[in-house]
Design a protein around this motif. Structure first.
Motif, mmCIF file in Angstrom:
data_model
loop_
_atom_site.group_PDB
_atom_site.id
_atom_site.type_symbol
_atom_site.label_atom_id
_atom_site.label_comp_id
_atom_site.label_asym_id
_atom_site.label_seq_id
_atom_site.Cartn_x
_atom_site.Cartn_y
_atom_site.Cartn_z
ATOM 1 N N LEU A 205 0.529 -13.099 -0.556
ATOM 2 C CA LEU A 205 1.929 -13.533 -0.423
ATOM 3 C C LEU A 205 2.671 -12.663 0.584
ATOM 4 C CD1 LEU A 205 3.020 -14.328 -4.091
ATOM 5 C CD2 LEU A 205 3.298 -15.827 -2.123
ATOM 6 N N ILE A 206 2.424 -11.373 0.520
ATOM 7 C CA ILE A 206 3.087 -10.442 1.449
ATOM 8 C C ILE A 206 2.697 -10.787 2.888
ATOM 9 C CG2 ILE A 206 3.083 -8.011 2.223
ATOM 10 C CD1 ILE A 206 4.880 -8.396 -0.175
ATOM 11 N N ARG A 207 1.402 -11.036 3.097
ATOM 12 C CA ARG A 207 0.928 -11.380 4.454
ATOM 13 C C ARG A 207 1.544 -12.688 4.945
ATOM 14 N NH1 ARG A 207 -3.962 -9.888 2.338
ATOM 15 N NH2 ARG A 207 -4.645 -7.834 3.013
ATOM 16 N N GLY A 208 1.610 -13.665 4.039
ATOM 17 C CA GLY A 208 2.037 -14.997 4.453
ATOM 18 C C GLY A 208 3.540 -15.185 4.544
ATOM 19 N N LEU A 209 4.264 -14.349 3.849
ATOM 20 C CA LEU A 209 5.694 -14.637 3.691
ATOM 21 C C LEU A 209 6.618 -13.627 4.369
ATOM 22 C CD1 LEU A 209 7.174 -16.898 2.225
ATOM 23 C CD2 LEU A 209 7.227 -15.487 0.182
ATOM 24 N N THR A 210 6.188 -12.368 4.439
ATOM 25 C CA THR A 210 7.128 -11.340 4.905
ATOM 26 C C THR A 210 7.065 -11.151 6.425
ATOM 27 O OG1 THR A 210 5.546 -9.554 4.548
ATOM 28 C CG2 THR A 210 6.997 -10.104 2.716
ATOM 29 N N ASP A 211 8.199 -10.665 6.957
ATOM 30 C CA ASP A 211 8.279 -10.377 8.388
ATOM 31 C C ASP A 211 8.034 -8.894 8.652
ATOM 32 O OD1 ASP A 211 9.349 -13.055 9.202
ATOM 33 O OD2 ASP A 211 10.896 -12.446 7.774
ATOM 34 N N TYR A 212 8.320 -8.095 7.651
ATOM 35 C CA TYR A 212 8.203 -6.645 7.811
ATOM 36 C C TYR A 212 7.870 -6.057 6.444
ATOM 37 C CZ TYR A 212 9.198 -2.322 10.362
ATOM 38 O OH TYR A 212 9.081 -1.112 11.022
ATOM 39 N N VAL A 213 7.146 -4.966 6.430
ATOM 40 C CA VAL A 213 6.729 -4.393 5.146
ATOM 41 C C VAL A 213 6.975 -2.876 5.121
ATOM 42 C CG1 VAL A 213 4.773 -3.989 3.592
ATOM 43 C CG2 VAL A 213 4.953 -6.142 4.782
ATOM 44 N N PHE A 214 7.491 -2.411 4.018
ATOM 45 C CA PHE A 214 7.559 -0.972 3.759
ATOM 46 C C PHE A 214 6.585 -0.674 2.621
ATOM 47 C CE2 PHE A 214 11.802 -1.866 5.455
ATOM 48 C CZ PHE A 214 11.881 -0.908 6.456
ATOM 49 N N VAL A 215 5.771 0.359 2.803
ATOM 50 C CA VAL A 215 4.842 0.749 1.736
ATOM 51 C C VAL A 215 5.330 2.082 1.158
ATOM 52 C CG1 VAL A 215 2.445 1.205 1.113
ATOM 53 C CG2 VAL A 215 2.962 -0.339 3.014
ATOM 54 N N LEU A 216 5.552 2.078 -0.148
ATOM 55 C CA LEU A 216 5.983 3.310 -0.817
ATOM 56 C C LEU A 216 4.826 3.875 -1.625
ATOM 57 C CD1 LEU A 216 9.494 2.337 -2.296
ATOM 58 C CD2 LEU A 216 8.940 3.131 -0.005
ATOM 59 N N ASP A 217 4.822 5.191 -1.715
ATOM 60 C CA ASP A 217 3.859 5.849 -2.594
ATOM 61 C C ASP A 217 4.513 7.114 -3.133
ATOM 62 O OD1 ASP A 217 1.540 6.388 -3.967
ATOM 63 O OD2 ASP A 217 0.622 7.464 -2.292
ATOM 64 N N SER A 218 4.569 7.239 -4.437
ATOM 65 C CA SER A 218 5.219 8.383 -5.102
ATOM 66 C C SER A 218 6.616 8.641 -4.559
ATOM 67 C CB SER A 218 4.375 9.647 -4.935
ATOM 68 O OG SER A 218 3.087 9.416 -5.425
ATOM 69 N N GLY A 219 7.356 7.556 -4.313
ATOM 70 C CA GLY A 219 8.752 7.682 -3.907
ATOM 71 C C GLY A 219 8.993 7.980 -2.449
ATOM 72 N N VAL A 220 7.924 8.094 -1.665
ATOM 73 C CA VAL A 220 8.123 8.357 -0.228
ATOM 74 C C VAL A 220 7.586 7.170 0.580
ATOM 75 C CG1 VAL A 220 8.062 10.884 -0.426
ATOM 76 C CG2 VAL A 220 5.955 9.623 0.019
ATOM 77 N N LEU A 221 8.099 7.061 1.810
ATOM 78 C CA LEU A 221 7.661 5.973 2.681
ATOM 79 C C LEU A 221 6.314 6.335 3.287
ATOM 80 C CD1 LEU A 221 8.525 3.259 3.894
ATOM 81 C CD2 LEU A 221 9.576 4.528 5.777
#
Lengths: 243, 288
Positions: A205-221
């Motif tokens: 869904l993320i691949r098909g629908l979003t224009d931009y993505v932020f990935v978080l891990d343990s509260g940081v980008l």
């Protein structure tokens, strides 16, 4: 509409859930926020919607208004709305009233004596037809199925005519037909120039629908960029499946 | 006079009085989710305001009653602004709110006693309460008819307010989920303030009518509150229609319960009913 988040921080008893996070959410885009469980995605939505007090940092709306403290009842005036991972409806009310309550005037005297005008009723009908719940309009919200409840919550958010939509796992547990309705709503909001934020675990869904993505891990980008590039990033893959 | 008819009439009268207190109590509970013990003292404030203006100062009846209702409402609203709202903002638990309301009740009751003494007082018999009317083979007094009409009118009024107005929808939204109510733009603190005003004003009106019926004392609030709370729990706490159902059920059970035994058993019967409901149907007759 643009929301710029600068150095946002949230701590819970020594655990930093969101750590000095800076990112920008732009209008006319569907922005995905992904990350493993506990990465701070829902905390971020809770901070932006005033459900949690901000410990540090600033949220800048439209390059103009800098906010350090967001009160939940003010987010409507900022043009922000949200949905919840665990559906939260007004259970005592009918399906129709769950939409109409959003369209309520806040002036006390109007509120005490005024009933809903034809414009409100027309808007509610439009939204309920869009989410395929018009036939259920007089039923109590508590009687709906899980998927219908999810759609009603999304319909309630849409009827607020906000400029920033924060959707927390809106596809979870939906049948394909219902997921299709949600997908078309998200695209429609994007086409209207709204900033649409999508928290989602389903990477297709993320691949098909979003224009931009932020990935978080343990509260940081951890990473940001176009979905196809970001989701191939080694750091992102490691964060999801471990070393 | 047929005893059975009279018991039915007495049950309706007692039920109406309990409903009068339970209506405001349930309205406030629905929006705030705590047992507001202070609710009882607003009945006393209403009664003593009319006592002051109408009996001591010689003011006209209607303005005195309006002043009583208004002052009870304002006192309720202020209690929210000064005590309960700060506690809500500090995320005080419902137990803390309950204890604070008990403190407020005691303090306001003491103020009334200091101002007017602890003595039992009567309001002038403007309703000529001794005048009775025959209904089938029972009798009913004029003030009791006024109380019943008031309760019916208030219940219809609250029903229309909650179901037909935008304000009512906001109240129901807060009652369901106050956090979500906030994000759709409802200023929950303001709406709850108005709910306190309306609920406390109803209690004030109850205190005034009961004052015309049986008289007033600074301590009258606790007895009324306890019966109002029992009516709320029996009918369904937080449910406006539960107030009517619980009030009437309590009134009937109390009156029929003492048919063959001493009237002193009334309170024991009322609390017995409460315990039975808490054990076997804690959600009350109508539920939330």
């Amino acid at each position: 509409m643009k929301i710029e988040i600068r150095n946002l921080t949230k701590r819970f008893d020594g655990v930093t859930a969101v750590n000095n996070l800076s990112l920008t959410l732009e209008g006319g885009k569907i922005t995905g926020i992904v990350g493993p469980n506990g990465s701070g995605k829902t905390t971020l939505v809770n901070l932006l919607s005033g459900f949690l007090p901000i410990d540090g940092g600033t949220v800048i709306l439209d390059d103009a208004i800098a906010v350090k403290k967001i009160r939940p009842h003010k987010i409507k005036s900022y043009g922000i709305t949200r949905t919840f991972q665990d559906i939260r409806l007004f259970e005592q009310m009918s399906v129709m009233d769950n939409i109409l309550v959003v369209l309520t005037e806040r002036n006390l005297w109007c509120a005490l004596f005024e009933c809903h005008n034809p414009g409100h009723l027309q808007k509610a009908e439009e939204v309920l037809r869009m989410i395929d719940l018009w036939d259920k309009r007089d039923e109590p919200a508590s009687s709906l199925s899980y998927g219908q409840r999810k759609l009603l919550e999304i319909g309630r958010a849409v009827s607020m005519e906000a400029r920033v939509y924060l959707f927390d796992e809106p596809f979870a547990g939906l049948f394909p037909g219902m997921a299709g309705i949600v997908e078309s709503i998200l695209k429609q909001l994007r086409n209207q120039g709204c900033a649409v934020v999508l928290i989602e675990h389903d990477m297709d869904l993320i691949r098909g629908l979003t224009d931009y993505v932020f990935v978080l891990d343990s509260g940081v980008l951890l990473a940001e960029g176009r979905p196809h590039e970001v989701l191939r990033d080694r750091k992102v893959v490691e964060a999801y499946i471990g070393n | 006079m047929d005893i059975l008819t009279q018991l039915v009439i007495n049950g309706i009268i007692a039920g109406a009085i309990y409903t009068l207190i339970a209506l405001g109590f349930n309205l406030i509970y629905g929006a705030t989710k705590f047992f507001n013990i202070a609710h009882g003292v607003f009945a006393a404030i209403g009664g003593y305001t009319v006592f002051f203006f109408f009996k001591l100062s010689g003011a006209a009846l209607v303005p005195s009653i309006l002043a009583g209702v208004l002052l009870a409402g304002i006192a309720g609203m202020l209690s929210d602004k000064l005590v309960f709202l700060p506690l809500r903002r500090k995320r005080g638990s419902s137990v803390i709110m309950l204890v604070a309301s008990l403190g407020l009740f005691t303090a306001l009751q003491a103020v009334i006693a200091i101002m007017f003494s602890n003595r039992f007082q009567t309001l002038t018999d403007i309703f000529n309460i001794q005048k009775t009317y025959q209904i089938f083979s029972g009798v009913i007094t004029r003030i009791h008819i006024v109380i019943i009409i008031t309760v019916v009118s208030l219940t219809i009024g609250l029903f229309l307010m909650l179901n037909r107005t935008k304000f009512g929808k906001a109240v129901k939204a807060i009652s369901d989920d106050d956090e979500v109510a906030r994000i759709i733009g409802i200023d929950t603190d303001r709406v709850i303030g108005y709910v306190f005003f309306i609920g406390s004003a109803i209690a004030g009106l109850g205190g005034i009518l009961i004052g015309f019926d049986t008289g007033i004392m600074p301590t009258m609030g606790m007895g009324l509150l306890l019966k109002g709370v029992i009516a709320s729990i029996v009918g369904g706490v937080g449910n406006i229609y539960g107030s009517v159902c619980g009030g009437l059920l309590l009134g009937f059970v109390e009156n029929f319960g003492v048919w063959k035994i001493s009237g002193e058993w009334k309170d024991a019967i009322a609390f017995g009913l409460l315990i039975i409901f808490l054990l076997f149907r804690p959600q009350g007759v109508l539920g939330k």
